[in-house]
Design a protein around this motif. Sequence first.
Motif, PDB file in Angstrom:
ATOM      1  N   GLY A   4      -6.705   4.982  -7.192  1.00  0.00           N
ATOM      2  CA  GLY A   4      -6.858   5.966  -6.124  1.00  0.00           C
ATOM      3  C   GLY A   4      -6.848   7.353  -6.725  1.00  0.00           C
ATOM      4  O   GLY A   4      -7.372   7.567  -7.826  1.00  0.00           O
ATOM      5  N   SER A  33      -4.156   7.755  -1.566  1.00  0.00           N
ATOM      6  CA  SER A  33      -5.247   6.966  -0.991  1.00  0.00           C
ATOM      7  C   SER A  33      -6.463   7.788  -0.586  1.00  0.00           C
ATOM      8  O   SER A  33      -7.453   7.238  -0.116  1.00  0.00           O
ATOM      9  CB  SER A  33      -4.718   6.246   0.260  1.00  0.00           C
ATOM     10  N   TYR A  59      -2.235   5.759   3.372  1.00  0.00           N
ATOM     11  CA  TYR A  59      -1.823   4.460   2.827  1.00  0.00           C
ATOM     12  C   TYR A  59      -1.853   3.366   3.903  1.00  0.00           C
ATOM     13  O   TYR A  59      -2.063   2.187   3.598  1.00  0.00           O
ATOM     14  CB  TYR A  59      -0.436   4.558   2.176  1.00  0.00           C
ATOM     15  N   ARG A 116      -5.383   2.137   4.153  1.00  0.00           N
ATOM     16  CA  ARG A 116      -5.649   1.325   2.959  1.00  0.00           C
ATOM     17  C   ARG A 116      -5.038  -0.079   3.117  1.00  0.00           C
ATOM     18  O   ARG A 116      -5.681  -1.088   2.860  1.00  0.00           O
ATOM     19  CB  ARG A 116      -5.071   2.025   1.723  1.00  0.00           C
ATOM     20  N   SER A 161       0.814  -1.218   0.000  1.00  0.00           N
ATOM     21  CA  SER A 161       0.000   0.000   0.000  1.00  0.00           C
ATOM     22  C   SER A 161       0.847   1.266   0.000  1.00  0.00           C
ATOM     23  O   SER A 161       0.398   2.322  -0.415  1.00  0.00           O
ATOM     24  CB  SER A 161      -0.945   0.003   1.210  1.00  0.00           C
TER      25      SER A 161
END
Length: 456
Positions: A362, A435, A442, A445, A337
């Motif tokens: 994203g 994100s 991140y 995520r 991520s």
Amino acid sequence: MQTEIKHTNDHYDLIVLGGGESGVGAAVLARTRGLNVFLSDAGPIAPLYQRELEEHGVPYEQEGHSEAMILKAKEVVKSPGIPEKNELVKKIRARKIAVISEIELAYRYKGDSRIVGITGTNGKSTTTSLIFHICRAAGMDVALVGNIGISIARQVALDPKALYIAEISSFQLDDIVAFRPDIAILLNITEDHLDRYDYDIEKYIQSKFKIVQNQESGDYFIYNIDDPLITGHLKNISISSNLLPFSMKQEVSKGAYIKNSEMLIKLQEEQVSMNIYDFVALKGKHNQYNTMAAGITASVLDIRKEKIRSAVQTFESLAHRMEFVATIRGVDFINDSKGTNLNSVWFALESMEKPTVLIMGGVDKGNDYSLIADLVGEKVKAIVCIGLDNQKIADAFKDIVSPIVQTSSMKEAVDAAYHLAEKGDTVLLSPGCSSFDLFKNYMDRGDQFKENVKNL
């Protein structure tokens, strides 16, 4: 404007702009060193940081700036997240008030401690963590600081160490004056964050190279000689420190290189050699570059070669950076991520050894997806898009990969990827984008990815 000024006067030695980790660390350091300091944030300050400021007697305000007072400051520490185009920053510059970064303030008060500074577009967190892991395994008095953890200013203020291993961004380097790492590392340079540099790659390159601008003859500069932007810029500047390049394409007389699956690190007469297949958590060429940089650093720090080898073999990969999550019915799930730009996606795909279902998407940063088209064609059997608008991804790869599936939540994305994968495949989350459309950051995520994988 809501203010939280606990005590105030008209003139402060230092004003800190930004109430996050960097800004609060700078304010605490200034206060512990007897400076008259004030912190100001245009937005809300987290309760944890408010309590810390109050504990150290630092006056502060949030959700707005006392502009007239700030413009009387002798000096301003600007948090790295605040761009030059910010209106208050423009006014501060117009008044000729000195502006420095938090790492510059920390450098003033570090005493005899040494600093290893790591910068580059990609690989900073892994390399910084690996160097810290090696140093700690060798029993050194060391701290992991900078972008990856607590600010270097906070560490200097509250728990000083003999050695700081610091992950440093270009934004932090932009406002240095005297900051000088004993060992500077430049891993790579690719296009990223160009919106902060007038979309001029040369300005971004110059920012990265500030890490060596104050180095002296007893210092070291460790750099990727295979990177054309680095070597191109080196031809135009003079560097006083000792140059230690690393390479996968050529043998170097000093530094590190890989030949026949052996990594060789050479400084003086003694050399360190390691087989790249022993790097359990450091797979892929990008991690071989990171490991060369870390190995050279450890050698400069006089860590014994047995300690270096052992530490590299016991290193565990970082959360959200090529993090193995689980194998479910023969399908591996990898969480990358932290891969928020296409260069990161390229490196992630390059290390894949099985057919890959790629979850990406994203908030697009102006990505040129042709940069990864060849690798996608070679490695990827399906793409699962996650985000509110991924038409650009679909258009870029529609003639290369089929199917391309659109999803609008992590659960949908993980379910779709699992459905598309077969035994022996890998599902890779490597978004190549920010994100903020669906997630806090991140980390959120990546955590949601892991949670949904475990719920399969």
